[in-house]
Write a protein that holds these residues in place. Structure first.
Motif, short mmCIF file in Angstrom:
data_model
loop_
_atom_site.label_atom_id
_atom_site.label_comp_id
_atom_site.label_asym_id
_atom_site.label_seq_id
_atom_site.Cartn_x
_atom_site.Cartn_y
_atom_site.Cartn_z
N TRP A 179 53.12 37.66 40.18
CA TRP A 179 51.86 37.23 39.08
C TRP A 179 52.95 36.81 38.13
CZ3 TRP A 179 51.13 39.78 34.26
CH2 TRP A 179 50.11 39.31 33.72
N THR A 194 42.00 37.21 42.80
CA THR A 194 42.62 37.92 42.23
C THR A 194 44.11 38.28 42.74
OG1 THR A 194 42.15 40.06 43.19
CG2 THR A 194 40.53 39.40 41.68
N VAL A 195 44.75 39.22 41.92
CA VAL A 195 46.33 39.30 42.25
C VAL A 195 46.43 40.23 43.41
CG1 VAL A 195 48.28 40.54 41.87
CG2 VAL A 195 47.07 38.94 39.85
N THR A 199 47.16 36.95 47.71
CA THR A 199 48.75 36.82 47.93
C THR A 199 48.74 36.62 49.61
OG1 THR A 199 48.91 39.11 48.34
CG2 THR A 199 49.24 38.32 45.84
N PHE A 238 43.92 38.66 33.73
CA PHE A 238 44.56 39.64 34.89
C PHE A 238 43.55 40.67 35.03
CE2 PHE A 238 47.13 43.35 36.19
CZ PHE A 238 47.82 42.87 36.98
N PRO A 239 43.52 41.24 36.43
CA PRO A 239 44.20 40.47 37.47
C PRO A 239 43.47 39.26 38.29
CG PRO A 239 42.74 42.25 38.49
CD PRO A 239 42.38 41.92 36.93
N ARG A 288 53.06 42.05 44.45
CA ARG A 288 52.07 41.35 43.86
C ARG A 288 52.10 41.03 42.34
NH1 ARG A 288 47.33 43.79 47.88
NH2 ARG A 288 47.05 42.10 49.07
N LEU A 296 42.61 35.42 39.12
CA LEU A 296 43.53 34.19 39.28
C LEU A 296 42.56 33.01 38.94
CD1 LEU A 296 46.11 35.15 41.88
CD2 LEU A 296 46.27 35.07 39.42
#
Length: 384
Positions: A19, A332-333, A337, A317-318, A15, A320
């Protein structure tokens, strides 16, 4: 070695790797296609007759199509690695993205059609189309980043259907427009530096003056955006989540808005302040070196472009796509995903093909090196 491989292929590491890959692809687009957009934006101001405009156009003519590969790669990476971000972004920013798409369509048409007829009005019309094709994406991409930093009005239903409650004109808020100015000035600066490499004479001289103006506007706007972000805009912070290897479910966490939260990563690792510092330094050195060391100046402004995007990425971060409607519905990351298997296969494809793209691009620029002159465009039927 086995332990290292297992670590790289773990879900949480993949992940973060994706990123980073996404950041590299966005930076690649901004650096490589950014100077094309900057040259298009500068076209009415640095070229005052048809020969001069042809010089500016042919400076980017041999490479602009290849540079757009980075845009396609970035969009493909978001689609495959972060599908929830892709669906939310293309729903919420639909009108803005369509506007960018129409502007980008003008570029190939403008390049290919402007020299079909010798009529000055015909060519002038397509020159303004090339200006629009450079100006609009440069501005809109910055506006989009500005709205991400503020949070966008998205939320999820219990069945994970995304809902976006904003509109296009809501994106045109003061901070979003300021970030648009940062982006526009940054790419104009980068395009002007490229013209230092690829042109001579009066076009080069005018580009040098616009480089100084754009660098100054960029530095002031970038600094103002940072101050505004620190004292006028709340950031986001995760308070509880399933962990970096949890399922991709944006509803399985708790997040809050908090003053100064966008600077948490910088406070935790003060060395990260080097990133925005390099943004300012790249702009200054690009202006300083433009006359006598245009190659170094181009590397400097490319560094400025890269570090400006990295500054925003590190701050968020984290996160998005933060949600202003409900912070806990932010993407978020850790929860936006694709599956671990998808990320793993894409990782190996990227490891194989990204170096090939970089090598090919480097070869093309090496072959196409050297300035474009008025004599060149007058004496060749293959030029635009």
């Amino acid at each position: 070695m086995t332990e290292l491989f297992a670590y790289l292929m773990s879900y949480d590491t993949l992940r973060v790797i994706w990123w980073l890959f996404l950041g590299v692809l966005l930076i690649g687009f901004a650096v490589m296609d950014g100077f094309d957009l900057g040259v298009g934006t500068l076209l009415p101001f640095i070229a005052h007759d048809d020969d001069e405009r042809r010089v500016a156009i042919n400076a980017v003519g041999p490479t602009w199509e290849g540079n757009q590969v980075w845009f396609i790669l970035g969009g493909g990476a978001i689609f495959a690695a972060f599908p929830l971000v892709y669906s939310a972004a293309f729903s919420g920013f639909f009108v803005a993205l369509i506007l960018v798409l129409f502007a980008l369509i003008l570029r190939p048409v403008g390049f290919d059609y402007r020299s079909k007829l010798p009529d000055p009005r015909w060519r002038g019309t397509w020159d303004w189309c090339l200006f629009i094709a450079g100006f609009v994406p440069s501005l809109v991409f910055g506006v989009a980043f500005g709205n991400l930093l503020q949070g966008v009005p998205l939320h999820y239903a219990d069945d994970l259907r995304v809902h976006y409650d904003g509109g296009f004109f809501g994106l045109l808020n003061p901070f979003g427009l300021l970030c648009g100015v940062v982006s526009l000035a940054m790419l104009v600066m980068h395009g002007a530096t490229f013209l230092q490499l690829k042109t001579v004479g009066v076009v080069r001289d005018r580009a040098r003056r616009w480089l100084g103006i754009a660098a100054l506007v960029y530095a002031v706007a970038f600094a103002l955006a940072g101050v505004w972000l620190a004292f006028g805009i709340d950031g986001y912070r995760i308070t509880q989540f399933a962990g970096p290897e949890g399922a991709s479910n944006p509803l399985a966490k708790t997040a809050v808005r908090e003053a100064g939260a966008w600077f948490t990563n910088y406070r935790a690792m003060p060395l990260l302040w080097v990133i925005p510092a390099l943004g300012f330094a790249g702009a200054f050195l690009g202006w300083r070196w433009a006359d006598k060391r245009p190659g170094r100046a181009f590397i400097a402004t490319a560094t400025s472009v890269a570090m400006t995007i990295a500054t925003a990425g590190v701050a968020m971060f984290p996160f998005l796509m933060p949600s202003s409607f409900n912070p806990s519905h932010s993407l978020t990351v850790w929860d936006a995903t694709s599956s671990q298997l998808t990320l793993r296969w894409m990782f190996w494809m990227t490891v194989i093909f990204l170096p090939l793209i970089i090598a090919y691009t480097s070869w093309v620029f090496r072959v196409m090196r050297g300035p474009v002159t008025i004599e060149d465009v007058r004496g060749s039927h293959t030029h635009y």
